[in-house]
Design a protein around this motif. Structure first.
Motif, short mmCIF file in Angstrom:
data_model
loop_
_atom_site.label_atom_id
_atom_site.label_comp_id
_atom_site.label_asym_id
_atom_site.label_seq_id
_atom_site.Cartn_x
_atom_site.Cartn_y
_atom_site.Cartn_z
N VAL A 144 -14.94 21.08 87.91
CA VAL A 144 -15.68 20.57 86.77
C VAL A 144 -16.07 21.74 85.88
CG1 VAL A 144 -17.69 19.26 85.99
CG2 VAL A 144 -16.62 18.70 88.18
N GLU A 145 -15.68 21.67 84.61
CA GLU A 145 -16.00 22.75 83.66
C GLU A 145 -16.70 22.16 82.44
OE1 GLU A 145 -12.83 25.24 82.45
OE2 GLU A 145 -12.75 26.35 84.33
N PRO A 146 -18.03 22.29 82.36
CA PRO A 146 -18.75 21.84 81.16
C PRO A 146 -18.92 23.01 80.18
CG PRO A 146 -20.30 22.23 82.95
CD PRO A 146 -18.94 22.62 83.46
N HIS A 147 -18.54 22.80 78.93
CA HIS A 147 -18.65 23.85 77.91
C HIS A 147 -19.40 23.31 76.70
CE1 HIS A 147 -15.06 25.44 80.06
NE2 HIS A 147 -15.55 26.62 79.71
N TYR A 170 -18.32 15.13 73.68
CA TYR A 170 -19.45 14.48 73.01
C TYR A 170 -19.84 15.36 71.84
CZ TYR A 170 -24.01 12.48 72.05
OH TYR A 170 -25.08 11.88 71.42
N PHE A 171 -19.70 14.82 70.61
CA PHE A 171 -19.93 15.63 69.41
C PHE A 171 -21.41 15.68 69.07
CE2 PHE A 171 -15.48 15.25 69.29
CZ PHE A 171 -14.99 16.29 68.51
N LEU A 172 -21.89 16.91 68.89
CA LEU A 172 -23.30 17.16 68.61
C LEU A 172 -23.57 17.32 67.12
CD1 LEU A 172 -23.83 19.78 71.47
CD2 LEU A 172 -24.54 17.38 71.48
N SER A 173 -22.60 17.83 66.37
CA SER A 173 -22.79 18.02 64.93
C SER A 173 -21.43 18.02 64.24
CB SER A 173 -23.52 19.34 64.63
OG SER A 173 -22.73 20.44 65.04
N VAL A 216 -16.33 18.53 78.67
CA VAL A 216 -16.33 18.52 80.13
C VAL A 216 -14.93 18.22 80.62
CG1 VAL A 216 -17.33 17.56 82.24
CG2 VAL A 216 -18.72 17.71 80.15
N VAL A 217 -14.35 19.14 81.38
CA VAL A 217 -13.00 18.97 81.94
C VAL A 217 -13.12 18.76 83.44
CG1 VAL A 217 -10.74 20.02 82.30
CG2 VAL A 217 -11.96 20.39 80.14
N LEU A 218 -12.45 17.73 83.96
CA LEU A 218 -12.42 17.45 85.39
C LEU A 218 -10.99 17.46 85.86
CD1 LEU A 218 -14.65 15.23 83.98
CD2 LEU A 218 -15.28 15.13 86.37
N ALA A 219 -10.71 18.22 86.93
CA ALA A 219 -9.35 18.32 87.46
C ALA A 219 -9.41 18.59 88.94
CB ALA A 219 -8.58 19.42 86.74
N LEU A 220 -8.34 18.27 89.65
CA LEU A 220 -8.25 18.58 91.08
C LEU A 220 -7.98 20.06 91.25
CD1 LEU A 220 -6.14 15.55 92.37
CD2 LEU A 220 -8.60 15.91 92.63
#
Length: 222
Positions: A144-147, A170-173, A216-220
């Motif tokens: 899991v990579e949240p940026h 998810y767009f913030l601005s 957020v990227v999710l991968a095995l």
């Protein structure tokens, strides 16, 4: 001299027989043994009950079982019937299978304070797309990579991003045209997109800047 006999101060080696009236008439009650499966179910019931802030008496009431039975279930002293398990699951608003789930042990935990994420240079990413890593777990089968992605004023559209896994944005601005394969959509602050990242994707055009979004990227794991 008196011939009166007195008790000896020394202990006697002779066996002292208790009167029949004082002997235990029934054997000592055995301490109930805990069943490993029942203990796991009981621990899960108790954990779910506490997570939903329901008291034992309240859960017993809405489940239609006695408080004493619920207490014995949570302590793993009895194996509840299927009907009882179904009542508890309905009362706790979970599927019955959840009551048999293994209680997870504590593992990695990552806490990143505001503005203290690690700025990283992601290979294959567009220039002037600032990536701030918000957390990272070392264990588990899922990566899991949240940026927090912030586009600098000199950033340009980039639609050839492609990598394994699932991506959530998810767009913030700002407002942009986002390209996913042959599809193009307009997204703005408050909008989100979720897609298979194996397909080429990225920002095709800018409508309003500055642009920032949570990625957020999710991968095995390999």
């Amino acid at each position: 001299m008196s011939n009166q006999k007195v008790a000896s101060p020394l202990p006697t080696a002779r066996y002292f027989q208790l009167p029949v009236s004082l002997e235990r008439s029934t054997p000592r009650e055995a301490v109930p043994k805990r069943n490993s499966c029942a203990s796991r179910v009981g621990a899960q019931v108790r954990s779910l009950r506490m997570a939903t802030h329901i008291s034992g008496s309240k859960l017993a009431q809405i489940s239609g079982i006695s408080a004493s039975l619920l207490s014995r279930i949570e302590r793993g002293l009895v194996s509840p019937s299927v009907d009882t398990l179904d009542r508890l699951a309905v009362s706790l608003r979970v599927p019955v299978s959840r009551l048999f789930a293994e209680k997870g042990s504590e593992a990695d935990f990552c806490h990143v304070r505001a503005g203290q994420g690690l700025v990283v240079d992601r290979g294959g990413a567009a220039l002037d797309y600032r990536h701030e890593l918000l957390g990272h777990l070392l264990s588990g089968h899922i990566l899991v990579e949240p940026h927090l992605v912030t586009l600098l004023p000199s950033a340009e559209p980039f639609v050839t991003s492609q990598h394994p896994g699932v991506k959530f944005l998810y767009f913030l601005s700002g407002e942009v045209t986002y390209r996913y394969g042959s599809k193009a959509v307009s997204v703005r602050a408050g909008d989100s997109v979720l897609f298979d990242a194996n397909v080429q994707h990225g920002i095709e055009a800018f409508q309003h800047q500055p642009v920032s979004y949570l990625s957020v990227v999710l991968a095995l794991r390999d």
